[in-house]
Design a protein around this motif. Structure first.
Motif, PDB file in Angstrom:
ATOM      1  N   GLY A 284      -2.048   5.566  15.435  1.00 50.22           N
ATOM      2  CA  GLY A 284      -1.042   4.795  16.172  1.00 50.22           C
ATOM      3  C   GLY A 284      -1.192   3.307  15.999  1.00 50.22           C
ATOM      4  N   PHE A 285      -2.413   2.845  15.685  1.00 55.45           N
ATOM      5  CA  PHE A 285      -2.582   1.395  15.540  1.00 55.45           C
ATOM      6  C   PHE A 285      -1.977   0.891  14.232  1.00 55.45           C
ATOM      7  CE2 PHE A 285      -6.851   3.104  14.239  1.00 55.45           C
ATOM      8  CZ  PHE A 285      -6.812   2.736  12.891  1.00 55.45           C
ATOM      9  N   ARG A 286      -1.570   1.804  13.357  1.00 50.82           N
ATOM     10  CA  ARG A 286      -1.017   1.356  12.084  1.00 50.82           C
ATOM     11  C   ARG A 286       0.500   1.151  12.146  1.00 50.82           C
ATOM     12  NH1 ARG A 286      -4.095   4.288   7.523  1.00 50.82           N
ATOM     13  NH2 ARG A 286      -5.810   3.071   8.356  1.00 50.82           N
TER      14      ARG A 286
ATOM     15  N   MET B 234       1.103 -10.243  13.802  1.00 51.05           N
ATOM     16  CA  MET B 234       0.332  -9.627  14.886  1.00 51.05           C
ATOM     17  C   MET B 234       1.286  -8.963  15.896  1.00 51.05           C
ATOM     18  SD  MET B 234      -2.633 -11.420  17.153  1.00 51.05           S
ATOM     19  CE  MET B 234      -1.852 -11.503  18.753  1.00 51.05           C
ATOM     20  N   SER B 235       0.904  -7.808  16.308  1.00 52.72           N
ATOM     21  CA  SER B 235       1.769  -7.094  17.252  1.00 52.72           C
ATOM     22  C   SER B 235       1.655  -7.711  18.646  1.00 52.72           C
ATOM     23  CB  SER B 235       1.355  -5.631  17.322  1.00 52.72           C
ATOM     24  OG  SER B 235       0.080  -5.508  17.919  1.00 52.72           O
ATOM     25  N   GLN B 236       2.642  -7.413  19.466  1.00 55.56           N
ATOM     26  CA  GLN B 236       2.665  -7.944  20.827  1.00 55.56           C
ATOM     27  C   GLN B 236       2.806  -6.812  21.816  1.00 55.56           C
ATOM     28  OE1 GLN B 236       5.793 -10.700  21.487  1.00 55.56           O
ATOM     29  NE2 GLN B 236       4.393 -12.439  21.368  1.00 55.56           N
ATOM     30  N   HIS B 237       2.436  -7.080  23.050  1.00 58.99           N
ATOM     31  CA  HIS B 237       2.621  -6.041  24.065  1.00 58.99           C
ATOM     32  C   HIS B 237       4.128  -5.807  24.295  1.00 58.99           C
ATOM     33  CE1 HIS B 237       2.770  -9.770  26.485  1.00 58.99           C
ATOM     34  NE2 HIS B 237       3.679  -9.100  27.172  1.00 58.99           N
ATOM     35  N   ILE B 238       4.452  -4.607  24.763  1.00 63.35           N
ATOM     36  CA  ILE B 238       5.863  -4.254  24.957  1.00 63.35           C
ATOM     37  C   ILE B 238       6.025  -3.584  26.322  1.00 63.35           C
ATOM     38  CG2 ILE B 238       7.857  -3.116  23.917  1.00 63.35           C
ATOM     39  CD1 ILE B 238       5.929  -2.419  21.561  1.00 63.35           C
TER      40      ILE B 238
ATOM     41  N   PRO C  53      11.990  -1.466  15.282  1.00 64.64           N
ATOM     42  CA  PRO C  53      11.363  -2.695  14.765  1.00 64.64           C
ATOM     43  C   PRO C  53      11.487  -2.769  13.239  1.00 64.64           C
ATOM     44  CG  PRO C  53       9.682  -1.097  15.384  1.00 64.64           C
ATOM     45  CD  PRO C  53      10.997  -0.476  15.715  1.00 64.64           C
TER      46      PRO C  53
ATOM     47  N   GLU D 174      12.595  -4.297  21.279  1.00 63.61           N
ATOM     48  CA  GLU D 174      12.321  -2.968  21.822  1.00 63.61           C
ATOM     49  C   GLU D 174      11.783  -3.084  23.239  1.00 63.61           C
ATOM     50  OE1 GLU D 174       8.989  -0.906  20.043  1.00 63.61           O
ATOM     51  OE2 GLU D 174       8.607  -2.610  18.760  1.00 63.61           O
TER      52      GLU D 174
ATOM     53  N   PRO E 271      -2.859   1.491  21.466  1.00 56.91           N
ATOM     54  CA  PRO E 271      -1.651   1.544  20.633  1.00 56.91           C
ATOM     55  C   PRO E 271      -0.521   2.237  21.385  1.00 56.91           C
ATOM     56  CG  PRO E 271      -3.581   2.198  19.379  1.00 56.91           C
ATOM     57  CD  PRO E 271      -4.003   2.142  20.811  1.00 56.91           C
ATOM     58  N   ARG E 272       0.683   2.145  20.865  1.00 57.86           N
ATOM     59  CA  ARG E 272       1.884   2.583  21.584  1.00 57.86           C
ATOM     60  C   ARG E 272       1.874   4.012  22.102  1.00 57.86           C
ATOM     61  NH1 ARG E 272       6.630   0.463  19.328  1.00 57.86           N
ATOM     62  NH2 ARG E 272       6.184  -1.317  18.022  1.00 57.86           N
TER      63      ARG E 272
ATOM     64  N   ASP F  85       4.572   2.136  14.292  1.00 57.73           N
ATOM     65  CA  ASP F  85       5.335   2.842  15.309  1.00 57.73           C
ATOM     66  C   ASP F  85       5.897   4.153  14.762  1.00 57.73           C
ATOM     67  OD1 ASP F  85       7.639   2.077  13.854  1.00 57.73           O
ATOM     68  OD2 ASP F  85       8.800   2.138  15.703  1.00 57.73           O
TER      69      ASP F  85
ATOM     70  N   VAL G 119       2.592  -1.601  27.357  1.00 64.71           N
ATOM     71  CA  VAL G 119       1.530  -1.172  26.458  1.00 64.71           C
ATOM     72  C   VAL G 119       1.095  -2.384  25.634  1.00 64.71           C
ATOM     73  CG1 VAL G 119       3.138  -0.363  24.653  1.00 64.71           C
ATOM     74  CG2 VAL G 119       0.834   0.559  24.741  1.00 64.71           C
ATOM     75  N   THR G 120      -0.228  -2.532  25.451  1.00 69.49           N
ATOM     76  CA  THR G 120      -0.701  -3.712  24.706  1.00 69.49           C
ATOM     77  C   THR G 120      -0.414  -3.572  23.218  1.00 69.49           C
ATOM     78  OG1 THR G 120      -2.933  -2.771  24.704  1.00 69.49           O
ATOM     79  CG2 THR G 120      -2.463  -4.467  26.342  1.00 69.49           C
ATOM     80  N   ASN G 121      -0.084  -2.357  22.771  1.00 71.94           N
ATOM     81  CA  ASN G 121       0.403  -2.161  21.402  1.00 71.94           C
ATOM     82  C   ASN G 121      -0.624  -2.630  20.368  1.00 71.94           C
ATOM     83  OD1 ASN G 121       2.101  -1.681  19.234  1.00 71.94           O
ATOM     84  ND2 ASN G 121       3.297  -3.549  19.508  1.00 71.94           N
ATOM     85  N   LEU G 122      -1.829  -2.111  20.481  1.00 72.68           N
ATOM     86  CA  LEU G 122      -2.906  -2.530  19.586  1.00 72.68           C
ATOM     87  C   LEU G 122      -2.574  -2.152  18.146  1.00 72.68           C
ATOM     88  CD1 LEU G 122      -6.013  -1.558  21.731  1.00 72.68           C
ATOM     89  CD2 LEU G 122      -4.698  -3.678  21.700  1.00 72.68           C
ATOM     90  N   ASP G 123      -2.902  -3.059  17.228  1.00 76.21           N
ATOM     91  CA  ASP G 123      -2.675  -2.765  15.821  1.00 76.21           C
ATOM     92  C   ASP G 123      -4.004  -2.727  15.068  1.00 76.21           C
ATOM     93  OD1 ASP G 123      -3.431  -5.387  15.429  1.00 76.21           O
ATOM     94  OD2 ASP G 123      -1.387  -6.127  15.150  1.00 76.21           O
TER      95      ASP G 123
ATOM     96  N   LYS H 240      -4.927 -10.101  23.818  1.00 72.98           N
ATOM     97  CA  LYS H 240      -3.682  -9.348  23.968  1.00 72.98           C
ATOM     98  C   LYS H 240      -3.584  -8.737  25.370  1.00 72.98           C
ATOM     99  CE  LYS H 240      -2.019  -7.732  19.906  1.00 72.98           C
ATOM    100  NZ  LYS H 240      -1.997  -6.790  18.780  1.00 72.98           N
TER     101      LYS H 240
END
Lengths: 434, 470
Positions: free
Chosen positions: A130-132, A1-5, A333, A361, B73-74, A134, B94-98, B109
């Motif tokens: 973008g959700f797929r 699962m992705s995390q906020h950055i 990443p 990152e 997403p980013r 970086d 950014v919450t970086n939604l996937d 998130k």
């Protein structure tokens, strides 16, 4: 699962695909998404690279879907946009890339691309929401689409050329020195008698991609070229060489020697070429030595950037210039297995010099690590400048976003790249601490 | 009716009949926007442009003591890099939604991101800016924000942008201003005594903001600048001001309206104070409204004298000039061009709405046949038009100015150029002088060629603008 950055330097898949497409002359991206996706690319990537893109504007074709399309679907809007793009924008190949909204709505992109081809438009596509993933993932998706779909548009079959080598895996823009790095690698490979096909191909444009099946070897610079290399192996049985590190300085000589052996090139000729390059770099180093001692350059350094650049520059700084690694921060990443392999290669810096190695990152976390390293020289992106200032360290921008540095043809790879790097590093030292 | 009761303001095209696509004479567009019904136009071919998210991000990046959490997403936060590096402020996460989040939702998130933002940066306020994924998913940002506000003891302000709700990017400014006043504005309504004047400034050059503050300072008032560089305190104070004055009605008109309707702060509607004439009008109107007319007139005299010295013999006589700007900026520069003897050969404006009627009437009276083009980021149309007109000079501030320059005409960018006040345009005059004096760079760019087919230049520039069928 992705995390906020916090303050990431790695944008989304759509933007990564656009980075590759923009670097191939004659390819026109057709964005199927919101109006702002292309603008974000321009503001967040082009402008941060101090580069106005191939056309001096944000992307030149975008379906700019509105609420209506989110509710009822946007396929018909894409059909209209594609047809009109071919009429308005001059191009050799039209490349549909998608954003999050149209993917969530479920527009059928392959069908739209097929429809276009049936009307004899040269069209390929990649689903790049973008959700797929970086920016690196987006680069890979576009690379894969070119390898898989382009041959379907072409009539003639390409046959292999014995000494031809494809070079890819360097992300335009994300590596600010991509052009110079590729050109220098090309110069060196040609120097020992190979023929090169440098991708994205720039001026050669789509033709460079048509030539991809002709190669006898693929050189994937950075982990980001690996999937495409595997794909080419499956399709054309072409073997690959993976470079984890960008070869800077004498490391390039090692690469050339192994290639000469692999291709059974004229050993005397290639040895002569490598020796000349080696000698030249050693002379330049000797000329700089007075300054090196005066300036007290032999300090600890913190290096922040993409994996291949970090591994390559760290090797040159430590293995040739005698500097002391304090922190190595890798910001792309990487897939887990790749980062483990890279960690092993970097472990020498930990064991011998006590360097800290960080994979992150997250700019805030990296800044903390720099401060902790107490490095005298900080090499990184504009994000790292404040930490360098806080340490009163020498600062050299080497990774995206470069901020106050403009790069058009400069590179740090190879022998000439090593000289350029030395110029920049010593200049940074002379022009004040930061 | 309370402005702020709703979650978000309506899109500009719904609230003020804003047009995002149009091509025709000044006369025709003035009539269209004065008529009963404005028919929306859409494009059958389009190019990337700003949207509400980009504009809101720009505004919020300038709020002091804040962190923006982009809930998306980013890539939706990419422009943050621009604002951070150019303005030196605007921290963001950014919450970086996937992919999983697009199916399951991502409230958790968002909670983590906001909590982390507060822990790391100790901000006064956290903005949660939604992107298209959160909007399509209908993530319950509002509840998360309310809960976290309680939990963390920090203002958490949801800003409901979507990226597709409006064809007019300026809607993003409205959405952000709405959120700012709804959550940071004073709870006390009604006029209060005091000597504070609100200077409404959004996205202005820092030198311009300082110049406006200096001019108002000559009238002996205390200036409260918002939203540029403002902190939560500035928004609270705004409700008790004597008066609001805008620098650009396009960007801060909605804020002025809220302050007037909700808090009874009158708004002085004066054109953008660019150049001697308009700056004088701006200053004197402010002086009158504040009961400081004598001071204003005295200051005007002094400033005018210095301005005349600054320009020397600058002249645009005999030059046909194309302008591509936001409406208020185009209006200001049209005045400048004509004051110096030039001719406006055509204009591209980013949008037009009902509020621009007075401006359009003036344009139509002066030159009914003037070519007016409405477009945000549609250089294919602009290049076609400019190519037909063949101007002596092009002045603009868009992200596509480097493409226009490939036509080979002299081009000047005002994007990062200070321009406000009496002497504001002196720098522009210098740039214009240089562009006309040595054109070699434009010739070099022309060699690169434009992205469009020859056939497109033979087509009518409005070929792809159609009336919207509902």
């Amino acid at each position: 699962m992705s995390q906020h950055i916090a303050e990431t330097r790695n944008s989304c898949a759509l933007h990564g695909a656009l980075q590759l497409i923009d670097a191939i002359r004659g390819v026109v991206p057709v964005i199927h998404s919101n109006a702002g996706c292309g603008m974000q690319h321009f503001l967040g990537i082009n402008r941060q690279g101090n580069n106005s893109g191939p056309y001096g504007s944000p992307p030149v074709s975008s379906s700019n879907i509105s609420e209506k399309h989110v509710v009822f679907g946007g396929s018909s809007r894409l059909r209209e946009q594609l047809k009109n793009t071919v009429k308005v924008v001059d191009g050799e190949l039209y490349f549909i890339v998608t954003g999050c909204s149209t993917e969530m709505v479920g527009d059928d992109i392959p069908a739209m691309a097929k429809e276009g081809r049936e009307q004899s438009f040269p069209v390929i596509y990649a689903n790049t929401p973008g959700f797929r993933g970086d920016v690196h993932h987006g680069y890979q998706l576009a690379l894969k689409a070119l390898v898989e779909q382009l041959p379907g548009l072409e009539g003639e079959k390409r046959s292999k050329k014995e000494r031809r080598v494809n070079v890819f895996g360097i992300l335009p823009g994300q590596d600010p020195f991509w052009r110079g790095n590729l050109e220098e690698l090309g110069r060196l490979l040609e120097g020992i008698g190979l023929e090169v096909n440098l991708l994205p191909g720039e001026e050669l444009g789509v033709e460079a991609w048509r030539r991809v099946p002709e190669a006898s070897l693929n050189i994937a610079v950075s982990a980001w070229g690996e999937p495409a290399a595997k794909l080419l192996d499956e399709r054309y049985g072409t073997p690959s060489l993976f470079l984890e590190a960008l070869p800077v300085g004498h490391a390039a000589g090692n690469l050339l020697r192994s290639l000469a052996e692999l291709f059974r090139l004229d050993a005397e000729k290639s040895d002569r070429f490598i020796a000349a390059e080696d000698t030249r770099l050693r002379r330049r180093l000797a000329e700089l030595s007075d300054l090196y001692f005066q300036a007290g350059l032999q300090q600890s350094f913190a290096l922040v950037g993409e994996s291949a650049a970090v591994a390559g520059i760290a090797e040159f700084l430590t293995g040739t210039l005698g500097l002391l690694p304090g922190l190595l921060a890798v910001t792309d990443p990487l897939p887990e297995d790749t980062s483990e392999t890279l960690m092993q290669s970097l472990s020498g810096y930990q064991d011998e010099f006590g360097a800290q190695v960080v994979f992150s990152e997250d700019s805030a976390r990296i800044a903390d690590a720099i401060i902790e390293s107490k490095a005298g020289i900080v090499l990184g992106s504009e994000f790292e400048r404040p930490a360098a200032e806080e340490l009163d360290a020498v600062f050299l921008p080497v990774s995206f976003p470069l901020g106050r540095k403009v790069v058009i043809e400069r590179g740090y790879a190879g022998y000439r790249g090593a000289s350029a790097f030395l110029e920049d590093l010593f200049s940074a030292r002379l022009s004040g601490k930061t | 009716m309370s402005y702020l009761r709703s979650k978000s303001p309506r899109a500009r095209e719904k609230r003020l009949d804003a047009l995002s696509a149009w091509q025709g004479s000044a006369d025709a567009v003035a009539r269209e926007l004065s008529g009963e019904e404005v028919v929306q136009r859409i494009r059958t071919f389009s190019q990337s442009s700003n949207d509400d998210l980009v504009m809101a991000l720009r505004l919020l990046a300038g709020i002091a003591g804040s962190v923006v959490v982009v809930h998306a997403p980013r890539g939706c936060a990419a422009a943050g890099l621009n604002h951070r590096i150019e303005q030196g402020d605007g921290r963001w996460i950014v919450t970086n939604l996937d992919e999983r989040d697009t199916i399951m939702g991502a409230d958790r998130k968002l909670r983590m991101a906001v909590t982390d933002a507060v822990r790391r940066y100790r901000p006064e306020v956290v903005f949660v800016l939604s992107g298209p994924v959160a909007a399509i998913n209908n993530d319950d940002v509002q509840s998360v924000a309310l809960e976290l506000e309680d939990e963390l003891g920090v203002k958490v302000v949801p800003v409901f942008t979507t990226g597709f709700v409006s064809r007019n990017a300026v809607t993003g400014f409205d959405i952000a201003q709405h959120a700012l006043m709804k959550h940071l504005g004073s709870l006390v309504h009604g006029h209060s005594e005091g000597n504070v004047v609100n200077l409404l400034s959004l996205g202005e050059h820092q030198a311009d903001r300082m110049e406006a503050v200096r001019l108002l300072g000559l009238l002996g008032v205390e200036v409260n600048v918002l939203p540029d560089g403002a902190s939560a305190e500035n928004f609270r104070r705004a409700a008790g001001a004597r008066l609001s004055i805008s620098l650009d009605h396009d960007t801060t008109g909605y804020l002025a309206e809220i302050l007037r309707e909700e808090y009874g702060v009158p708004h002085l509607e004066v054109p953008r104070p660019v150049g001697e004439g308009a700056a004088g009008q701006w200053l004197i109107s402010a002086g009158k409204a504040l009961g400081r007319e004598a001071e204003a007139l005295r200051a005007h005299e002094e400033e005018s004298r210095k301005a005349i010295d600054a320009f020397g013999s600058f002249s645009l006589k005999g030059l046909r000039i194309y302008l591509s700007l936001s409406p208020a900026k185009a209006a200001a520069l049209s005045g400048f061009v004509e004051d110096h003897g030039g001719e406006v050969a055509g204009i591209t404006v980013t949008y037009l709405d009902r509020l621009h009627r007075p401006y359009l009437d003036t344009l139509a009276r002066r030159n009914p046949q003037l070519k007016v083009h409405v477009a945000d980021g549609q250089p294919f149309e602009e290049l076609n038009i400019v190519n037909r007109i063949g101007p002596d000079l092009y002045i603009g501030d868009s992200a596509h100015i480097a493409q226009v320059a490939r036509l080979g005409y002299p081009v000047v960018s005002t994007e990062r150029l200070p321009s406000l006040g009496y002497r504001g345009l002196a720098l522009l005059a210098v740039r214009i002088g240089a562009a006309l004096k040595n054109r070699t760079f434009f010739d070099a760019l022309a060699f690169a060629g434009t992205p469009y087919r020859e056939a497109w230049y033979r087509r009518s520039p409005h070929w792809h603008i159609k009336k919207e069928v509902k």
